[in-house]
Design an enzyme around this catalytic site. Structure first.
Site, PDB file in Angstrom:
ATOM      1  N   GLY A 250       0.810  -1.214   0.000  1.00  0.00           N
ATOM      2  CA  GLY A 250       0.000   0.000   0.000  1.00  0.00           C
ATOM      3  C   GLY A 250       0.843   1.264   0.000  1.00  0.00           C
ATOM      4  O   GLY A 250       2.048   1.226  -0.262  1.00  0.00           O
TER       5      GLY A 250
ATOM      6  N   CYS B 101      24.362  -1.153  23.461  1.00  0.00           N
ATOM      7  CA  CYS B 101      25.748  -0.695  23.435  1.00  0.00           C
ATOM      8  C   CYS B 101      26.228  -0.453  22.012  1.00  0.00           C
ATOM      9  O   CYS B 101      27.113  -1.156  21.504  1.00  0.00           O
ATOM     10  CB  CYS B 101      26.628  -1.702  24.157  1.00  0.00           C
ATOM     11  SG  CYS B 101      26.175  -1.787  25.880  1.00  0.00           S
TER      12      CYS B 101
ATOM     13  N   TYR C 170       6.044  -2.659  11.366  1.00  0.00           N
ATOM     14  CA  TYR C 170       7.471  -2.970  11.372  1.00  0.00           C
ATOM     15  C   TYR C 170       8.137  -2.532  12.685  1.00  0.00           C
ATOM     16  O   TYR C 170       9.278  -2.100  12.700  1.00  0.00           O
ATOM     17  CB  TYR C 170       8.167  -2.346  10.151  1.00  0.00           C
ATOM     18  CG  TYR C 170       7.491  -2.708   8.843  1.00  0.00           C
ATOM     19  CD1 TYR C 170       7.585  -4.005   8.345  1.00  0.00           C
ATOM     20  CD2 TYR C 170       6.748  -1.778   8.116  1.00  0.00           C
ATOM     21  CE1 TYR C 170       6.944  -4.363   7.164  1.00  0.00           C
ATOM     22  CE2 TYR C 170       6.106  -2.132   6.936  1.00  0.00           C
ATOM     23  CZ  TYR C 170       6.207  -3.418   6.466  1.00  0.00           C
ATOM     24  OH  TYR C 170       5.575  -3.775   5.299  1.00  0.00           O
TER      25      TYR C 170
ATOM     26  N   TYR D 225      16.812   2.648   8.978  1.00  0.00           N
ATOM     27  CA  TYR D 225      16.448   3.437   7.778  1.00  0.00           C
ATOM     28  C   TYR D 225      16.528   4.940   8.031  1.00  0.00           C
ATOM     29  O   TYR D 225      15.998   5.712   7.247  1.00  0.00           O
ATOM     30  CB  TYR D 225      15.007   3.130   7.347  1.00  0.00           C
ATOM     31  CG  TYR D 225      14.627   1.671   7.348  1.00  0.00           C
ATOM     32  CD1 TYR D 225      15.220   0.776   6.468  1.00  0.00           C
ATOM     33  CD2 TYR D 225      13.647   1.195   8.212  1.00  0.00           C
ATOM     34  CE1 TYR D 225      14.851  -0.564   6.470  1.00  0.00           C
ATOM     35  CE2 TYR D 225      13.275  -0.146   8.217  1.00  0.00           C
ATOM     36  CZ  TYR D 225      13.887  -1.014   7.340  1.00  0.00           C
ATOM     37  OH  TYR D 225      13.518  -2.325   7.343  1.00  0.00           O
TER      38      TYR D 225
ATOM     39  N   GLY E  39       0.388  -3.108   4.180  1.00  0.00           N
ATOM     40  CA  GLY E  39       0.780  -3.403   5.549  1.00  0.00           C
ATOM     41  C   GLY E  39       0.814  -2.101   6.344  1.00  0.00           C
ATOM     42  O   GLY E  39      -0.095  -1.775   7.110  1.00  0.00           O
ATOM     43  N   ARG E  40       1.855  -1.320   6.081  1.00  0.00           N
ATOM     44  CA  ARG E  40       2.113  -0.106   6.859  1.00  0.00           C
ATOM     45  C   ARG E  40       0.906   0.823   6.966  1.00  0.00           C
ATOM     46  O   ARG E  40       0.581   1.303   8.050  1.00  0.00           O
ATOM     47  CB  ARG E  40       3.260   0.657   6.191  1.00  0.00           C
ATOM     48  CG  ARG E  40       3.739   1.874   6.963  1.00  0.00           C
ATOM     49  CD  ARG E  40       4.654   2.718   6.080  1.00  0.00           C
ATOM     50  NE  ARG E  40       5.675   1.957   5.432  1.00  0.00           N
ATOM     51  CZ  ARG E  40       6.885   1.700   5.935  1.00  0.00           C
ATOM     52  NH1 ARG E  40       7.230   2.194   7.093  1.00  0.00           N
ATOM     53  NH2 ARG E  40       7.751   0.985   5.246  1.00  0.00           N
TER      54      ARG E  40
END
Ligand code: LLP
Length: 401
Positions: free
Chosen positions: A245, A353, A382, A326, A285-286
């Protein structure tokens, strides 16, 4: 404006069907970072896709990879959507949550023999083929168990998109799909295999977090042309799968823009495929789950290293990888606004760390106190699916409203 999560008396809460609930009441254990989801948000996005495509025969196959939590999947299942999976694990989770095999598309470049066998035995709606070698493998397996397999050719239309290079998928440099010029070879393999493999559809996915619908529509046009060509060769396709999408504007708090973008894309698809008598499949999805989740972190320390101010929280790149991987932007807000402290410029960092463990650079916000909570917004997609236990930290809790 923000609809899924909002402030009341300066406290952040969830705006759900049964009214508003404070985040502070929802966190089961204040020591463990918690993803809080608003399932109403998901339903509103499903409705936006459905209403904008109402003139077409459509199937929404929710991309499980964006959020595979059982409650989320059950929500999709009860709303009548289908599923798109990329592993046997996701396939099984979808079955466990009530989806039928015949509602599941299986994508992914590295399907093993066992994966393919599992998909065929469970009557997958479509196995999206990502290489000629995979097609040969499916033919072989279908023949060996004498059972029909429904396949779709996932093509790579070679369309560059403006998103992070790690999440473009339909450019010739990417590992996904078969080149358009390989379709002839695929057809030959299929015909010569004399197997029960049936070409039921074609698909393309050009990338994720795409904020301009034009390349998505260009990809759909390439699929339409290919469907015509295949029809000329005697293949009547049941469906065309246009892939994922639209993106989410992480910089903006205006959720109505998300809905507008979904509807704009849907309308363009509706126009383009008005003369196609099969089913149009989407794998978003997103855009369905991104706004539905927030990650709640506890402030451990406020630190000045003599050069810079940091807010150190108990969650980080292990629970939400997107900023590190990203350079993705997620808004970060206090769960309780006090208005008592000065605003300052902070880097908001986690416990891992590594210096890559930064959830937000240069965030101007009121200085919190140790023990206060912050909310990292728009983390429904995600987020938890990519979480891990690096440095042997525990995974976050999840709460669904
Ligand atoms: N279908 C296929 C075959 C896909 O590969 C993807 C996403 C989707 C559908 C769903 O696309 P969406 O509607 O969510 O854009 N971890 C990255 C995103 C990776 C997306 C990969 N494929 C991130 O956090 O931005």
């Amino acid at each position: 404006m923000r609809e899924s999560f909002s402030y009341k008396d300066n406290v952040l809460g969830v705006e759900a069907e049964k009214g508003w609930t404070s985040i502070l009441e929802l966190i089961p254990d204040s020591e463990v970072p918690t993803y809080v989801y608003n399932l109403k948000t998901i339903k509103s996005r499903i409705d936006a896709y459905k209403s904008s495509l109402s003139k077409l025969k459509t199937q929404i196959h929710y991309a499980v990879k964006s959020n595979g939590s059982a409650e989320v999947l059950k929500c999709f299942q009860s709303e009548g959507t289908c599923a798109d999976v990329v592993s046997q694990g996701e396939f099984k989770r979808a079955l466990d949550c009530g989806f039928k095999g015949s509602q599941i598309i299986f994508s992914g470049v590295a399907k093993s023999r066992k994966d393919i066998l599992f998909a065929i035995e469970n009557d997958a709606y479509q196995i999206n083929i990502e290489s000629l070698a995979e097609l040969r493998r499916v033919c072989e397996i279908s023949k060996s168990i004498d059972k029909e397999a429904r396949v779709g050719f996932r093509v790579n239309p070679d369309i560059p998109v403006d998103t992070h290079p790690y999440i473009t998928t339909g450019f010739r440099e990417n590992k996904f799909g078969i080149g358009l010029d390989q379709v002839r070879k695929a057809v030959k393999i299929l015909k010569e295999s004399e197997s029960l493999v049936k070409l039921t559809g074609i698909s393309a996915h050009i990338g994720s977090q795409i904020m301009d619908v034009d390349p998505l529509v260009d990809s759909a046009k390439a699929l339409k042309r290919l469907a015509k060509e295949l029809e000329g060769q005697g293949f009547k396709l049941e469906s065309i799968d246009v892939g994922g999408g639209v993106g989410v504007d992480y910089q903006s708090h205006d959720e109505s823009l998300d809905i507008q973008m979904i509807k704009n894309y849907g309308k363009k698809l509706e126009e383009l495929f008005s003369d196609f008598d099969g089913t149009i499949v989407l794998e978003p999805g997103r855009s369905l789950v991104g706004r539905s989740g927030i990650l709640i972190a506890k402030v451990e320390y406020i630190k000045n290293n003599g050069f810079k101010d940091f807010i150190i929280v108990n969650t980080g790149m292990h629970h939400l990888m997107r900023p590190s991987l990203y350079k993705a932007y997620h808004s970060i807000v206090p769960v309780r606004k006090t208005g008592e402290n000065l605003e300052k410029n902070f880097d908001i960092v986690g416990p891992i760390c590594e210096s890559s463990d930064v959830l937000g650079f240069d965030r101007v916000m009121e200085e919190p106190k140790e023990g206060d909570f912050l909310a990292i917004l728009d983390a429904g997609a995600y987020g938890m699916t990519m979480a891990n236990e690096y440095n042997l930290h525990k995974l976050p809790n999840e709460v669904f409203v």
